[in-house]
Design an enzyme around this catalytic site. Structure first.
Site, short mmCIF file in Angstrom:
data_model
loop_
_atom_site.label_atom_id
_atom_site.label_comp_id
_atom_site.label_asym_id
_atom_site.label_seq_id
_atom_site.Cartn_x
_atom_site.Cartn_y
_atom_site.Cartn_z
N LYS A 1 -56.50 -6.11 -23.49
CA LYS A 1 -56.37 -6.41 -22.06
C LYS A 1 -55.86 -5.20 -21.28
O LYS A 1 -56.39 -4.86 -20.22
CB LYS A 1 -55.43 -7.59 -21.85
CG LYS A 1 -55.28 -7.95 -20.37
CD LYS A 1 -53.98 -8.66 -20.09
CE LYS A 1 -53.67 -8.65 -18.60
NZ LYS A 1 -52.35 -9.20 -18.30
N ASP B 1 -57.24 -12.50 -19.65
CA ASP B 1 -55.93 -13.07 -19.95
C ASP B 1 -56.03 -14.58 -19.81
O ASP B 1 -57.13 -15.14 -19.76
CB ASP B 1 -54.87 -12.49 -19.01
CG ASP B 1 -55.11 -12.84 -17.54
OD1 ASP B 1 -56.12 -13.52 -17.24
OD2 ASP B 1 -54.29 -12.44 -16.70
#
Length: 360
Positions: free
Chosen positions: A278, A297
């Site tokens: 991420k 996320d």
């Protein structure tokens, strides 16, 4: 940390950039988790630090207005190499005081020339930061044409765009984001600046600092100092990643990732301490020009499960396989600017915006 104090009675530059509010919404993109240093000090007036300057922004229906405060003196900067040696480089950026601290900063891609040319150069830097050369209205039309869900949501969220940030600030800010929320990330980023950055000036009773360089964050003792400041396990990630970047060639190396394909840039970032998929995708998207990078996320996972991939609702955790499947699904649907489209839905899903039925 060395500091200097300079009184600022008037802006060193000011101007107005024509851009319709449907193309950019400062009140959304400056608080949607891309950058963590912007503050709405007064209603509709945003203050932050860019290119080592204090910058005030506000907008009307048709334009963004800005004022810039700070030092205007040019100098020769010092670039620190991976081996610790240094060399003089001409930094015509109107940004640094002489003899402050050696840094491994390189000449910015968009440098500011002689002082008489600074006003136009600052405008160019602001346009570059907001990527105003990209017309999001046209992108919204393309995405809406292939995605009815996007069309429905985006009608209330015009003007969402990706910032083009400095990779150093972007990377270390997102290392701080691990298991964290926006307000605490912002607090950590300010601690980094206050403790390791350089004072760039005072404005309205507040002192502003530059973001620290990788050289400053790489030094011995930084990890323990950051732990004392409340960074927890992130302290090691910050210190070790800074050291790794210097070993690879410094900030020059990090910025050079803009020139290589997305997959290669992401692989390089993943080799840094504390950088997962991420964080790597956030940096690729927000500072390395990889418009198809798509950070996943909890928000994005839930967005995908609700409107695009219903089978995800049965999954209990976001595995690497699911992470890649979600990103690939959206890249196939939205195309080469998939990361920008994701930012629109992500912003709409944030708590502070979710209850708003229309743009004020």
């Amino acid at each position: 940390m060395l500091q200097f104090v300079r009184k600022m009675s008037a802006p060193i530059s000011s101007g107005r950039i024509l851009c319709h509010i449907s193309e950019i919404r400062l009140d959304r993109i400056l608080v949607n988790g891309q950058s963590f240093r912007w503050k709405e000090e007064n209603p509709g007036i945003w203050t932050g630090v860019l290119f080592d300057k204090i910058l005030k922004l506000w907008q009307s229906e048709t334009a963004i207005s800005y004022q810039i405060f700070g030092n205007t003196k040019q100098e020769l900067g010092v670039e620190v190499t991976a081996t610790g040696s240094s060399k003089k480089v001409e930094v015509a950026t109107c940004l640094k005081e002489p003899n402050i601290v050696p840094t491994d900063s390189v000449i910015k891609q968009s440098v500011i020339g002689e002082e008489k040319h600074c006003e136009n150069s600052y405008e160019d830097l602001i346009k570059d930061y907001f990527q105003l050369n990209i017309k999001v209205g046209n992108l919204y039309q393309k995405w809406s044409g292939v995605d009815s869900n996007f069309q429905s949501i985006s009608s209330k969220f015009e003007g969402i765009r990706i910032l083009r940030q400095d990779p150093v600030e972007n990377l270390f800010s997102f290392i701080c984001s691990s298991n964290n929320h926006i307000s605490r990330i912002s607090s950590m980023v300010e601690k980094l600046c206050e403790n390791y950055g350089r004072e760039v000036g005072k404005f309205n009773g507040k002192t502003y600092f530059s973001f620290p360089t990788t050289f400053e964050l790489s030094e011995d003792g930084v990890e323990s100092e950051l732990r004392n400041l409340g960074f927890g396990y992130r302290a090691k990630y910050i210190n070790k990643s800074a050291q790794q970047i210097l070993e690879k060639g410094g900030e020059t190396w990090l910025r050079s990732l803009r020139e290589i394909p997305y997959a290669e840039a992401k692989k390089e970032l993943l080799a840094l301490n504390g950088v997962g998929a991420k964080v790597a995708d956030c940096v690729c998207l927000m500072s390395l020009d990889k418009t198809d990078a798509l950070p996943v996320d909890t928000h994005v996972w839930q967005i995908a499960a609700r409107g695009y991939m219903p089978s995800l609702s049965k999954c209990k955790s976001l595995t690497d396989k699911l992470y890649n499947e979600i990103g690939d699904h959206f890249r196939t649907l939205w195309g080469p600017y998939a990361g920008w489209a994701q930012a629109v839905l992500f912003t709409a899903d944030l708590r502070q915006f979710k209850e708003k039925d229309k743009i004020p």
